[in-house]
Design an enzyme around this catalytic site. Structure first.
Site, PDB file in Angstrom:
ATOM      1  N   ASP A  89       3.010 -18.168  92.118  1.00 52.93           N
ATOM      2  CA  ASP A  89       2.390 -17.093  92.893  1.00 52.93           C
ATOM      3  C   ASP A  89       2.561 -17.393  94.374  1.00 52.93           C
ATOM      4  OD1 ASP A  89       1.440 -15.610  90.683  1.00 52.93           O
ATOM      5  OD2 ASP A  89      -0.311 -16.904  90.508  1.00 52.93           O
ATOM      6  N   ASP A  99       3.801  -9.636  89.020  1.00 51.52           N
ATOM      7  CA  ASP A  99       2.457  -9.066  88.869  1.00 51.52           C
ATOM      8  C   ASP A  99       2.370  -7.698  89.535  1.00 51.52           C
ATOM      9  OD1 ASP A  99       1.684 -11.487  87.658  1.00 51.52           O
ATOM     10  OD2 ASP A  99       1.024 -12.329  89.571  1.00 51.52           O
TER      11      ASP A  99
END
Length: 169
Positions: free
Chosen positions: A124, A143
């Site tokens: 991330d 995402d």
């Protein structure tokens, strides 16, 4: 989507592959540029680049489990990906919004699946916050595309429901 049946649903699968590649490239860039939890301020007080690893699912769900979650979430991603490919294959040509939505979710799912299987965690790098007091969990392009695809899927459902009601009248 082109009317030619020669290529079938290939453009939607190519969109998924493009999303997968963009996700992987951005993750590689941030892994090569930042150290763990280092932050680069982009919009002061609201948006940073960072590097974080997530062994769980969304919002780090089950991240502190003993390691079984890696394969559990990978299995879920594989099943979902197969379902999405079959669903894409069965779409009619006029179902463009639904096709884009499914292709986005598929590309994002494959991006995070790659991380989970190959790296053991999801990379991330996007951090949204409010003046360093409130933080949304770090996330990535995969995402983002999964979320946008889910929103488009919901919009398509509402559109389809409205069309069905209008046709019934």
């Amino acid at each position: 989507m082109p009317e030619s049946s020669r290529f079938g649903h290939l453009p939607w699968l190519l969109l998924s592959v493009l999303i997968l590649v963009a996700d992987r490239v951005t993750k590689d860039i941030f892994e090569g540029t930042l150290s763990m939890y280092q932050r680069i301020e982009v919009i002061p007080g609201y948006f940073d680049w960072t590097l974080a690893y997530n062994t769980g699912a969304a919002f780090s769900f089950l991240a502190d489990a003993a390691g079984w979650q890696r394969w559990f979430f990978a299995a879920i991603a594989i099943v979902v990906s197969v379902v999405l490919v079959v669903w894409l294959k069965r779409l009619k040509r006029h179902e463009t919004l639904l096709a884009v939505a499914l292709a986005m979710v598929l590309g994002g799912a494959l991006g995070n699946l790659y991380d989970r299987v190959v790296l053991g965690h999801v990379v991330d790098f996007i951090l949204v916050h409010w003046q360093s007091r409130w933080f949304f969990p770090a996330f990535n392009l995969a995402d983002t595309f999964i979320t946008i695809g889910a929103i488009l899927l919901a919009l398509d459902m509402f559109k389809s429901d409205k069309s069905a009601k209008e046709a019934a009248q």
